[in-house]
Design an enzyme around this catalytic site. Structure first.
Site, PDB file in Angstrom:
ATOM      1  CG  ASP A 149      -2.026   0.974   1.189  1.00  0.00           C
ATOM      2  OD1 ASP A 149      -2.546   1.210   0.082  1.00  0.00           O
ATOM      3  OD2 ASP A 149      -2.418   1.500   2.250  1.00  0.00           O
ATOM      4  N   GLY A 178      -8.842   6.211   4.135  1.00  0.00           N
ATOM      5  CA  GLY A 178      -9.251   6.996   5.295  1.00  0.00           C
ATOM      6  C   GLY A 178     -10.584   6.574   5.865  1.00  0.00           C
ATOM      7  CG  ASN A 200      -7.587   0.928   1.502  1.00  0.00           C
ATOM      8  OD1 ASN A 200      -8.202   0.025   0.937  1.00  0.00           O
ATOM      9  ND2 ASN A 200      -6.458   1.408   1.022  1.00  0.00           N
TER      10      ASN A 200
END
Length: 287
Positions: free
Chosen positions: A84, A212, A233
């Site tokens: 990521d 977020g 995520n």
């Protein structure tokens, strides 16, 4: 079971108008908690290792990646492994041999033209290695210790027309979009722009990703999935669960010194949060 490519999990979720949860991991306890929570929920999951997590581990990718692969192979639910927020081309090139099936290449800090050029090169290389690749367009913010971004500032949001051109010009397989969330939020007060998300979903043929997500209330997550988000995520929520549980444990037991005791409590708290978040997302597809 064997690792399942992240792209397969996300594509399957997108086709069902659902979303797969992707959790950022930093320690072995994170890895074990994510898998335990996913098994409790009976759901596929994605383990994510960020470039920042690699930096924390003395810049070495393999120790944590090997632990993730080994744990995933013993899981009873499908598990993907995703690298990521990669900014380093050197780190990007370590992904295939470390067991990753996907990467998120992050050039969003660059001007648009530079972002497109860098991401195009990364996508070409990733596809040649059989990797699924995600990119970001817009200003999600909150990474690398920088002050939190005003996610509602003019120009912060992902523009649908530019996003269409960006996806066509880079060839990426998924796009993280800026619609009002921000990384590293410890309060669940983010207000998402669902009208914009609907326009982005209509404009793009690739799955959309929400970064977020720890700062987004449950109803916001449900609406986001309903409006086209296929990968959610989560990172800070796990750290908050772990830290809170350990803080409470040590406050009640100031004499404790065996790290297994408090790390075990932290791991259990993270597993519960993983299961809870997956449960929220499952409501979006009637699960």
């Amino acid at each position: 079971m064997p690792l399942v490519p992240t792209g397969e999990l996300v594509t399957r979720a997108a086709a069902a108008r659902a979303a797969v949860a992707a959790f950022n991991v930093i320690t072995l306890e994170h890895i074990e908690a994510v898998i335990a929570g996913a098994e409790s929920a009976g759901s596929p999951v994605v383990l994510q290792i960020s470039e920042n997590a690699v930096k924390f581990r003395y810049g070495r990718l393999l120790p944590l990646a090997r632990a993730a692969v080994t744990a995933a192979e013993r899981a009873t639910v499908p598990v993907g492994l995703h690298l990521d927020h990669v900014q380093s081309d050197d780190l990007l090139r370590q992904a295939p041999d470390a067991g990753f099936g996907s990467v998120m290449y992050d050039a969003a800090r660059l001007p648009y033209a530079d972002n497109l050029t860098a991401t195009r090169a990364a996508a070409d290389w990733a596809h040649a290695q059989g990797l699924w690749i995600e990119a970001e367009l817009g200003e999600i913010g909150g990474k690398d210790g920088r002050p939190p971004l005003d996610a509602h500032a003019p120009g912060a949001r992902t523009d649908p027309d530019r996003a269409r051109d960006f996806v066509a010009g880079t060839g990426v397989d998924a796009l993280a979009v800026a619609i009002g969330s921000a990384h590293a939020m410890t309060s669940r007060t983010a207000v998402l722009d669902h009208a914009l998300l609907t326009r982005l979903s209509a404009a793009l043929s690739v799955p959309l990703v929400l970064h977020g997500s720890s700062g987004v209330p449950d109803q916001g997550l449900l609406a986001a999935v309903g409006n086209g988000i296929a990968k959610v995520n989560v990172g800070t929520a796990l750290n908050a669960a772990m830290t809170g549980a350990i803080r409470d444990f040590l406050a009640a037991r100031p004499e404790a010194v065996d790290s297994r005791a408090y790390l075990g409590v932290g791991r259990e708290a993270m597993a519960r949060e993983v299961s809870r978040i997956i449960g929220v997302l499952s409501r979006a597809d009637g699960g």
